[in-house]
Design an enzyme around this catalytic site. Sequence first.
Site, mmCIF file in Angstrom:
data_model
loop_
_atom_site.group_PDB
_atom_site.id
_atom_site.type_symbol
_atom_site.label_atom_id
_atom_site.label_comp_id
_atom_site.label_asym_id
_atom_site.label_seq_id
_atom_site.Cartn_x
_atom_site.Cartn_y
_atom_site.Cartn_z
ATOM 1 N N CYS A 268 -0.459 -19.955 8.618
ATOM 2 C CA CYS A 268 -0.746 -18.806 7.764
ATOM 3 C C CYS A 268 -1.055 -17.614 8.656
ATOM 4 C CB CYS A 268 -1.887 -19.110 6.798
ATOM 5 S SG CYS A 268 -3.531 -19.079 7.540
ATOM 6 N N CYS B 33 2.450 4.127 8.516
ATOM 7 C CA CYS B 33 3.681 4.913 8.463
ATOM 8 C C CYS B 33 3.385 6.398 8.401
ATOM 9 C CB CYS B 33 4.522 4.503 7.260
ATOM 10 S SG CYS B 33 5.226 2.861 7.438
ATOM 11 N N CYS C 98 -6.586 19.554 13.902
ATOM 12 C CA CYS C 98 -5.558 18.506 13.978
ATOM 13 C C CYS C 98 -4.931 18.394 12.593
ATOM 14 C CB CYS C 98 -6.140 17.186 14.459
ATOM 15 S SG CYS C 98 -7.257 16.443 13.278
ATOM 16 N N CYS D 267 -7.994 -23.328 11.831
ATOM 17 C CA CYS D 267 -7.843 -22.167 10.935
ATOM 18 C C CYS D 267 -8.827 -22.251 9.765
ATOM 19 C CB CYS D 267 -6.407 -22.076 10.400
ATOM 20 S SG CYS D 267 -6.188 -20.714 9.234
ATOM 21 N N ASP E 178 0.738 -2.615 3.733
ATOM 22 C CA ASP E 178 0.677 -1.841 4.971
ATOM 23 C C ASP E 178 -0.670 -1.829 5.676
ATOM 24 O OD1 ASP E 178 -0.627 -0.334 3.134
ATOM 25 O OD2 ASP E 178 0.605 1.448 3.325
ATOM 26 N N CYS F 296 -3.659 -18.212 11.193
ATOM 27 C CA CYS F 296 -3.291 -19.069 12.327
ATOM 28 C C CYS F 296 -2.738 -18.185 13.451
ATOM 29 C CB CYS F 296 -2.224 -20.079 11.929
ATOM 30 S SG CYS F 296 -2.762 -21.277 10.705
ATOM 31 N N LEU G 156 10.411 9.366 0.037
ATOM 32 C CA LEU G 156 11.787 9.229 -0.446
ATOM 33 C C LEU G 156 12.822 8.938 0.637
ATOM 34 C CD1 LEU G 156 11.748 12.042 -3.167
ATOM 35 C CD2 LEU G 156 11.480 9.575 -3.493
#
Lengths: 440, 114
Positions: free
Chosen positions: A211, A228, A397, A289, A169, A214, A110
């Site tokens: 692209c 993130c 951890c 490519c 992501d 490339c 949020l």
Amino acid sequence: MSEVDAEMRAELAALKLENAVLRKQLASNNNKNGTSDSPHPLSLEEYRRYGRQMIVEDIGGLKSQLKLKAAKVLVIGAGGLGCPALPYLTGAGVGTIGIVDNDVVDTSNLHRQVLHDSTKVGMLKCESAKQVLNKLNPHVEIVTYPVRLDYSNAFEIFEKYDCVLDCTDTPLTRYLISDVAVNVGIPVVSASGVGTEGQLTILNFQNEGPCYRCFFPTPPPPTSVSSCSEGGVIGPCIGLVGTMMAIETIKVIIGSYTSENFKPFLMMYSGFPQQTLRTFKMRGRQSKCLTCGDHPTINKEAIQSGSINYELFCGSRNYNVCEPDERMSVQDFEKHREGPNDVILLDVRPSHHYEISHFANTFNIPVKKLRNMDGSMAKLQDEIPRIKQDSEVVVLCRYGNDSQIATRLLKDEFKIPNVRDVKGGFFKYIDEIDPSIPKY
Amino acid sequence: MNELISKDIKRNKTRMVKIKVEFLGGLDVIFNKERVHNLNVPKEDPVTMADLLDFIVETMIANKKDVEVFLENGTVRPGIITLINDTDWELEGELEYVLEDGDIISFTSTLHGG
């Protein structure tokens, strides 16, 4: 009759009158909205709604507004990038917007994913976004795809759109989106961000531009990819990059970029220490490519059949470097915490994580620092004076990944045989044993 | 006369090329968290990007275990974009590019979060 009643009657009369006027306006708008006998290509309400952007000379007036209305834009990911991009595209009057996201809203989203809110935790992000966007602009058709984009469903979705925004992501989805977009023949406005930085580019512009492959023929090693949730992210930093995506998309749709003036670029935003925005000149389409080069092998058939193995290509991290008997459950860990005091509890999270929330009577040596001690017992004793070769050590951890690496280091390099790590880590302990501990 | 010439040669040998090097996108973690470094690279023959990579590895990466974060197979690791004066090094000759005074060389990790 009381004074209050009179006031209310007067107010009611005023509201009735206002309502009648609005109804009349609405009826006349509907009449003129796209019907062949209307002299106007937009409703009167749309003229008012888009007036402020149509009068900006760079935009190109009504002509461009109609291009926006006719455009179909696909946004993949309604997270930190998608959330700021979506309302600007909706507000600008893009006719159709598709949103692909199968994730649900989490409280930890949020601070940056501004279309969602605290009442929507657990709701599909694409549906949460749709609710807000429908209220923002009822002229825009919002289509939701609560699916995880993959090789089998991508073409079916992409073929309905003129432009795609990559707000995902992982390297895997970035390669997939670029490959499919090249094969469908649509441009990609692609961006990413983590921490305080962001990057933005346009791929496959008019089937001429470079692209993703490339730029990056070889994917990065999985160990170098930070997400993130791992690297953290500052809301307004990623938000700015998402906002820039909306600007680039509008430019692509209205034709600000042409095959003559478009030059491949990569923009880089840094929020700290001083905010900077730089535009790098990038390589063009690469003849070698595999997707958009002279002899492409990554075509629709190859992608859809699953013979392009994106998982294998991008790889994954192997955290499982400990045997089952080198690990303990959070329940066993709890017994150790309450057991004899000579057991050394070592938390290997980065120090700035440790500072947010940790157990008392634990030592904190980040796994990277531990690695850099090169197995030197003297250096380890600088941090934990009482540690010895025959000490019992329990390593912890955040999720139980780094703790395995640390366990290997302690056993193999420091030659401490009695080391185990905690499966699932600090967060699993919080979930299963003590939810009163702050979880970040 | 001879002495003068040898002095001249000596001076040439210790000449430096002055450049700025930047490590962006989180790469600064292996360079003491310093994003921008002003460098004087000793110059005997022309200094190429290949020489600069050697110089960086030898003099700037304190922890040799971090070299693999920066290099792979003798060149910049996949996923790091290399820029010479804000231009993709692919357009500038990559490892063979000859550095000039005032050049800004930037290395940035590709970001993936969203």
